[in-house]
Scaffold this motif. Structure first.
Motif, PDB file in Angstrom:
ATOM      1  N   GLY A   1     -56.683  50.488  25.246  1.00 26.78           N
ATOM      2  CA  GLY A   1     -58.030  50.643  24.924  1.00 26.78           C
ATOM      3  C   GLY A   1     -58.066  51.982  24.235  1.00 26.78           C
ATOM      4  O   GLY A   1     -57.303  52.970  24.705  1.00 26.78           O
TER       5      GLY A   1
ATOM      6  N   LEU B   1     -53.953  47.401  21.962  1.00 27.59           N
ATOM      7  CA  LEU B   1     -54.986  47.040  21.558  1.00 27.59           C
ATOM      8  C   LEU B   1     -54.752  45.513  21.186  1.00 27.59           C
ATOM      9  O   LEU B   1     -53.862  45.042  20.776  1.00 27.59           O
ATOM     10  CB  LEU B   1     -55.562  47.746  20.381  1.00 27.59           C
ATOM     11  CG  LEU B   1     -56.035  48.962  20.462  1.00 27.59           C
ATOM     12  CD1 LEU B   1     -56.341  49.896  19.252  1.00 27.59           C
ATOM     13  CD2 LEU B   1     -57.572  49.207  21.359  1.00 27.59           C
ATOM     14  N   ARG B   2     -55.871  44.493  21.371  1.00 26.55           N
ATOM     15  CA  ARG B   2     -55.701  43.176  20.954  1.00 26.55           C
ATOM     16  C   ARG B   2     -55.908  43.089  19.505  1.00 26.55           C
ATOM     17  O   ARG B   2     -56.035  44.094  18.736  1.00 26.55           O
ATOM     18  CB  ARG B   2     -56.971  42.429  21.570  1.00 26.55           C
ATOM     19  CG  ARG B   2     -58.264  42.995  21.182  1.00 26.55           C
ATOM     20  CD  ARG B   2     -59.362  42.555  21.749  1.00 26.55           C
ATOM     21  NE  ARG B   2     -60.637  43.111  21.743  1.00 26.55           N
ATOM     22  CZ  ARG B   2     -61.899  42.946  22.315  1.00 26.55           C
ATOM     23  NH1 ARG B   2     -61.871  41.999  23.267  1.00 26.55           N
ATOM     24  NH2 ARG B   2     -62.714  43.769  22.170  1.00 26.55           N
TER      25      ARG B   2
HETATM   26  P1  NDP Z   1     -64.667  51.198  26.277  1.00 22.88           P
HETATM   27  O1  NDP Z   1     -65.946  50.293  26.283  1.00 22.88           O
HETATM   28  O2  NDP Z   1     -64.900  52.488  25.415  1.00 22.88           O
HETATM   29  O3  NDP Z   1     -63.525  50.692  25.881  1.00 22.88           O
HETATM   30  C1  NDP Z   1     -63.249  50.316  24.656  1.00 22.88           C
HETATM   31  C2  NDP Z   1     -61.966  49.959  24.071  1.00 22.88           C
HETATM   32  O4  NDP Z   1     -61.369  48.953  24.900  1.00 22.88           O
HETATM   33  C3  NDP Z   1     -61.626  49.639  22.454  1.00 22.88           C
HETATM   34  O5  NDP Z   1     -60.584  50.194  21.982  1.00 22.88           O
HETATM   35  C4  NDP Z   1     -61.814  48.334  22.650  1.00 22.88           C
HETATM   36  O6  NDP Z   1     -61.053  47.679  21.575  1.00 22.88           O
HETATM   37  C5  NDP Z   1     -60.737  48.126  23.660  1.00 22.88           C
HETATM   38  N1  NDP Z   1     -60.662  46.797  24.522  1.00 22.88           N
HETATM   39  C6  NDP Z   1     -61.924  45.925  24.560  1.00 22.88           C
HETATM   40  N2  NDP Z   1     -61.364  44.745  25.161  1.00 22.88           N
HETATM   41  C7  NDP Z   1     -59.884  44.823  24.966  1.00 22.88           C
HETATM   42  C8  NDP Z   1     -58.847  43.904  25.405  1.00 22.88           C
HETATM   43  N3  NDP Z   1     -59.674  42.711  26.246  1.00 22.88           N
HETATM   44  N4  NDP Z   1     -57.820  44.264  25.745  1.00 22.88           N
HETATM   45  C9  NDP Z   1     -57.410  45.653  25.092  1.00 22.88           C
HETATM   46  N5  NDP Z   1     -58.195  46.398  24.788  1.00 22.88           N
HETATM   47  C10 NDP Z   1     -59.692  46.115  24.795  1.00 22.88           C
HETATM   48  O7  NDP Z   1     -64.481  51.772  28.006  1.00 22.88           O
HETATM   49  P2  NDP Z   1     -64.405  52.961  28.594  1.00 22.88           P
HETATM   50  O8  NDP Z   1     -63.585  54.165  28.030  1.00 22.88           O
HETATM   51  O9  NDP Z   1     -66.060  53.357  28.609  1.00 22.88           O
HETATM   52  O10 NDP Z   1     -64.045  52.834  29.971  1.00 22.88           O
HETATM   53  C11 NDP Z   1     -62.652  52.563  30.121  1.00 22.88           C
HETATM   54  C12 NDP Z   1     -62.441  52.625  31.694  1.00 22.88           C
HETATM   55  O11 NDP Z   1     -62.722  54.088  32.168  1.00 22.88           O
HETATM   56  C13 NDP Z   1     -63.302  51.774  32.680  1.00 22.88           C
HETATM   57  O12 NDP Z   1     -62.523  51.550  33.812  1.00 22.88           O
HETATM   58  C14 NDP Z   1     -64.439  52.786  32.983  1.00 22.88           C
HETATM   59  O13 NDP Z   1     -64.973  52.343  34.316  1.00 22.88           O
HETATM   60  C15 NDP Z   1     -63.834  54.019  33.203  1.00 22.88           C
HETATM   61  N6  NDP Z   1     -64.612  55.232  32.999  1.00 22.88           N
HETATM   62  C16 NDP Z   1     -65.299  55.518  31.739  1.00 22.88           C
HETATM   63  C17 NDP Z   1     -65.985  56.571  31.684  1.00 22.88           C
HETATM   64  C18 NDP Z   1     -66.705  56.952  30.218  1.00 22.88           C
HETATM   65  O14 NDP Z   1     -66.781  57.906  29.686  1.00 22.88           O
HETATM   66  N7  NDP Z   1     -67.069  55.926  29.623  1.00 22.88           N
HETATM   67  C19 NDP Z   1     -66.067  57.590  32.600  1.00 22.88           C
HETATM   68  C20 NDP Z   1     -64.953  57.554  33.826  1.00 22.88           C
HETATM   69  C21 NDP Z   1     -64.355  56.277  33.832  1.00 22.88           C
HETATM   70  P3  NDP Z   1     -61.639  46.736  20.507  1.00 22.88           P
HETATM   71  O15 NDP Z   1     -61.782  47.648  19.061  1.00 22.88           O
HETATM   72  O16 NDP Z   1     -60.750  45.697  20.151  1.00 22.88           O
HETATM   73  O17 NDP Z   1     -63.146  46.360  20.855  1.00 22.88           O
END
Ligand code: NDP
Ligand code: MG
Length: 326
Positions: free
Chosen positions: A23, A47-48
């Motif tokens: 991600g 990434l996917r």
């Molecule tokens: P995001 O929604 O920002 O993640 C999006 C990313 O994940 C994109 O790069 C997307 O790629 C990729 N993605 C989506 N689906 C998949 C998949 N099936 N396989 C691989 N990659 C994928 O997530 P966050 O950063 O908000 O959250 C990530 C983690 O961090 C969670 O566990 C959250 O609870 C935790 N967290 C988040 C915080 C925040 O600031 N938001 C704070 C603290 C913890 P694509 O371009 O393909 O869609």
């Protein structure tokens, strides 16, 4: 609660490993950049196929692979894509390919605590949860600081899971300011509770209610917006810097007297009863069940709520007033 710092961590531990960040969004990009700047040289982004995020990761100088390729390649897999996707991706794309004794790092306890991901017994499973958004994680790091982080160990298969949690969390920049030990359960339940009862649930609703009350009574939307929304930035900064009691030293006596009149008429005994009910729904899993059900049917509830927030009259006023500043 004991606080740990860089001196408690071995920076070479993560530097000697192959790390794949899955991600490249809110957390993925800032964590990857901080790790690289902390000396982690063997890094990939997973990434996917066809992912819109791949261009950005490539532009930042990272090689991109699929989750399955990353699972075969990495010593450490960092789960930084949406929580509700983690069960499927782990089961289908990671678990069959991960090296024996590899590690899974989570930024949130949800998938493990609620059993969505059931990790193989030979894996180390740790939590490194920076307390704040990814943008702040990166900005603070670049200024020589960091965000406070929680860390935890769920499974220690190799005997070095805790050392890994220290090393990883320190490399994010948190070793400069403080790392606090928790459990997956505590981090997860407190985080889900706070999202609903304080931050993302309650505060926007409070702003809407205050704005609507003034506008209904004939006040101009601009004045209502400046009072009920713009000043939130001021109070948030003050509380962050000085605490709630410290914040009071910087506001007028009139504002402070207002606080004493209003606060406990809005946050009543009923509000606290409802907070305890929210906490029960978090702990008994019914919130997570609802989240997964909505995700599986394409987020009908989330989409309706997004559309409702976007259509609220406060947005048009806000757009006009924010444009004045830029
Ligand atoms: P995001 O929604 O920002 O993640 C999006 C990313 O994940 C994109 O790069 C997307 O790629 C990729 N993605 C989506 N689906 C998949 C998949 N099936 N396989 C691989 N990659 C994928 O997530 P966050 O950063 O908000 O959250 C990530 C983690 O961090 C969670 O566990 C959250 O609870 C935790 N967290 C988040 C915080 C925040 O600031 N938001 C704070 C603290 C913890 P694509 O371009 O393909 O869609
Ligand atoms: Mg959260």
């Amino acid at each position: 609660m004991q606080v740990y710092f860089d001196a408690d961590a071995d920076p070479d531990l993560v530097r000697s490993k192959r790390i794949a960040v899955l991600g490249y969004g809110n957390q993925g990009r800032p964590q990857a950049l901080n790790l690289r700047d902390s000396g982690v040289s063997q890094m990939r982004i997973a990434l996917r196929d066809g992912s819109p995020s791949a261009g950005r990761a490539g532009a930042d100088g990272f090689d991109v692979m699929t989750p399955a390729e990353a699972a075969r390649w990495a010593d450490i897999l960092v789960m930084l894509f949406p929580d509700e996707e983690q069960a499927r991706v782990y089961r289908d794309e990671l678990a069959p390919h991960m090296k024996p004794g590899a590690a899974l790092v989570f930024a949130h306890g949800l998938a493990i605590h609620f059993g969505l991901v059931e990790p193989r017994a030979d894996l180390d499973v740790v939590l490194a949860a920076p307390k704040g958004p990814g943008t702040a994680l990166r900005d603070e790091y670049l200024q020589g600081g960091g965000l406070l982080s929680l860390f935890a160990v769920h499974q220690d298969a190799t005997g070095s899971a805790r050392a890994l949690a220290f090393s990883y969390t320190a490399a994010l920049g948190s070793g400069r300011v403080g790392m606090l030990e928790t459990s997956f359960a505590e981090e997860c339940e407190a985080d889900l509770f706070n999202e609903q009862a304080v931050l993302w649930g309650a505060i926007p609703e409070l702003i809407h209610a205050g704005f609507e009350t003034l506008v209904e009574a004939g006040f101009s939307p601009e004045v209502a917006y400046l009072e009920c929304l713009t000043e939130l930035k001021l109070i948030a900064d003050l509380i962050y810097q000085r605490g709630i009691a410290g914040m009071r030293w910087t506001i007028s006596n009139t504002a402070e007297f207002g606080a004493l009149k209003g606060g406990d008429r809005i946050i009543t005994a009923d509000t606290r009863t409802e907070m305890r009910r929210i906490l029960r729904e978090v702990k008994n899993g019914s919130f997570v069940k609802d989240l997964i059900a909505d995700a599986e049917s394409g987020y009908p509830l989330l989409k309706t709520s997004r559309a409702k927030a976007a259509a609220h009259p406060i947005e048009a006023v806000g757009a006009r007033l924010r444009a004045l500043k830029s």
